[in-house]
Design a protein around this motif. Structure first.
Motif, PDB file in Angstrom:
ATOM      1  N   UNK A  15       1.331  -1.194   0.247  1.00 21.31           N
ATOM      2  CA  UNK A  15       0.231  -0.643  -0.167  1.00 21.31           C
ATOM      3  C   UNK A  15       0.792   1.262  -0.116  1.00 21.31           C
ATOM      4  N   UNK A  16       0.670   2.169  -0.773  1.00 23.07           N
ATOM      5  CA  UNK A  16       1.190   3.279   0.025  1.00 23.07           C
ATOM      6  C   UNK A  16      -0.050   5.040  -0.615  1.00 23.07           C
ATOM      7  N   UNK A  17       0.103   5.773  -0.271  1.00 26.79           N
ATOM      8  CA  UNK A  17      -0.108   6.907  -0.344  1.00 26.79           C
ATOM      9  C   UNK A  17       0.463   7.856  -1.100  1.00 26.79           C
ATOM     10  N   UNK A  18      -0.697   8.437  -1.858  1.00 26.61           N
ATOM     11  CA  UNK A  18      -0.431   9.236  -2.702  1.00 26.61           C
ATOM     12  C   UNK A  18      -1.219  10.391  -2.554  1.00 26.61           C
ATOM     13  N   UNK A  19      -0.209  11.886  -2.930  1.00 24.64           N
ATOM     14  CA  UNK A  19      -1.505  12.507  -2.540  1.00 24.64           C
ATOM     15  C   UNK A  19      -1.645  14.225  -4.127  1.00 24.64           C
ATOM     16  N   UNK A  20      -2.494  14.683  -4.442  1.00 29.52           N
ATOM     17  CA  UNK A  20      -2.468  15.285  -5.891  1.00 29.52           C
ATOM     18  C   UNK A  20      -3.206  16.463  -5.982  1.00 29.52           C
ATOM     19  N   UNK A  68      -2.287  20.807 -12.096  1.00 26.04           N
ATOM     20  CA  UNK A  68      -3.005  20.123 -11.321  1.00 26.04           C
ATOM     21  C   UNK A  68      -3.180  19.036 -11.974  1.00 26.04           C
ATOM     22  N   UNK A  69      -3.679  18.795 -13.394  1.00 22.86           N
ATOM     23  CA  UNK A  69      -3.814  17.513 -13.835  1.00 22.86           C
ATOM     24  C   UNK A  69      -1.941  15.970 -13.907  1.00 22.86           C
ATOM     25  N   UNK A  70      -1.275  17.240 -14.430  1.00 19.56           N
ATOM     26  CA  UNK A  70       0.334  16.564 -14.800  1.00 19.56           C
ATOM     27  C   UNK A  70       0.742  15.612 -13.268  1.00 19.56           C
ATOM     28  N   UNK A  71       0.208  16.955 -12.210  1.00 21.57           N
ATOM     29  CA  UNK A  71       0.893  16.759 -10.276  1.00 21.57           C
ATOM     30  C   UNK A  71      -0.173  14.504 -10.296  1.00 21.57           C
ATOM     31  N   UNK A  72      -1.417  15.168 -10.861  1.00 23.79           N
ATOM     32  CA  UNK A  72      -2.400  14.192 -10.533  1.00 23.79           C
ATOM     33  C   UNK A  72      -1.992  12.979 -11.074  1.00 23.79           C
ATOM     34  N   UNK A  73      -1.537  12.648 -12.375  1.00 22.71           N
ATOM     35  CA  UNK A  73      -1.230  11.747 -13.265  1.00 22.71           C
ATOM     36  C   UNK A  73       0.650  11.427 -12.879  1.00 22.71           C
ATOM     37  N   UNK A  74       0.970  11.968 -12.314  1.00 27.05           N
ATOM     38  CA  UNK A  74       2.549  11.939 -11.738  1.00 27.05           C
ATOM     39  C   UNK A  74       2.215  11.099 -10.109  1.00 27.05           C
ATOM     40  N   UNK A  75       1.452  11.404  -9.200  1.00 22.38           N
ATOM     41  CA  UNK A  75       1.255  10.475  -8.544  1.00 22.38           C
ATOM     42  C   UNK A  75       0.634   9.853  -8.463  1.00 22.38           C
ATOM     43  N   UNK A  76      -0.407   8.865  -9.612  1.00 21.16           N
ATOM     44  CA  UNK A  76      -0.779   7.905  -9.904  1.00 21.16           C
ATOM     45  C   UNK A  76       0.580   6.804 -10.861  1.00 21.16           C
ATOM     46  N   UNK A  77       0.986   7.347 -11.471  1.00 22.47           N
ATOM     47  CA  UNK A  77       2.082   6.213 -12.430  1.00 22.47           C
ATOM     48  C   UNK A  77       3.404   7.128 -12.138  1.00 22.47           C
ATOM     49  N   UNK A  78       3.392   7.955 -10.674  1.00 19.24           N
ATOM     50  CA  UNK A  78       4.863   7.614 -10.789  1.00 19.24           C
ATOM     51  C   UNK A  78       6.003   8.864 -11.497  1.00 19.24           C
ATOM     52  N   UNK A  79       5.587   9.653 -11.943  1.00 18.20           N
ATOM     53  CA  UNK A  79       6.568  10.541 -13.270  1.00 18.20           C
ATOM     54  C   UNK A  79       5.803  11.588 -13.054  1.00 18.20           C
ATOM     55  N   UNK A  80       6.885  12.111 -13.498  1.00 16.17           N
ATOM     56  CA  UNK A  80       6.723  14.049 -12.994  1.00 16.17           C
ATOM     57  C   UNK A  80       5.753  14.492 -14.397  1.00 16.17           C
ATOM     58  N   UNK A  81       6.254  14.321 -15.461  1.00 15.35           N
ATOM     59  CA  UNK A  81       5.556  14.761 -17.360  1.00 15.35           C
ATOM     60  C   UNK A  81       4.419  13.580 -17.319  1.00 15.35           C
ATOM     61  N   UNK A  82       3.107  15.021 -17.608  1.00 12.97           N
ATOM     62  CA  UNK A  82       2.278  13.542 -18.672  1.00 12.97           C
ATOM     63  C   UNK A  82       2.284  14.093 -19.855  1.00 12.97           C
TER      64      UNK A  82
END
Length: 82
Positions: A15-20, A68-82
């Motif tokens: 389990x992990x906690x992600x924030x966005x 904000x969408x890029x930050x959300x994407x990065x939190x889910x998929x582990x990247x910085x750029x979407x």
């Protein structure tokens, strides 16, 4: 006679906690631009109150800014750029 013993392997749960940034939680006005999060990145769309608009709203993947969408994407998929 040889006897075979089977043992089940323990299942591990990670389990992990992600924030966005908080996604949009209310329907937008017709024609309002928004950004949505998808496996391939983030994409801009316009609100038309369509089925896909409302599914995205239910899935909490609509943002009003690309950042904000890029930050959300990065939190889910582990990247910085979407």
């Amino acid at each position: 006679m040889m006897r075979t013993v089977y043992r089940r392997k323990e299942i591990e749960t990670i389990t992990r906690t992600i924030t966005y940034p908080k996604p949009v939680s209310e329907p937008l006005n017709d024609g309002d631009a928004y950004w949505t999060v998808a496996t391939g990145g983030v994409f801009e769309d316009k609100w038309r109150d369509s089925k896909s608009d409302n599914v995205r709203l239910e899935l909490d993947i609509i943002h009003l800014t690309k950042e904000n969408a890029q930050a959300h994407w990065g939190a889910i998929f582990g990247g910085k750029n979407a």
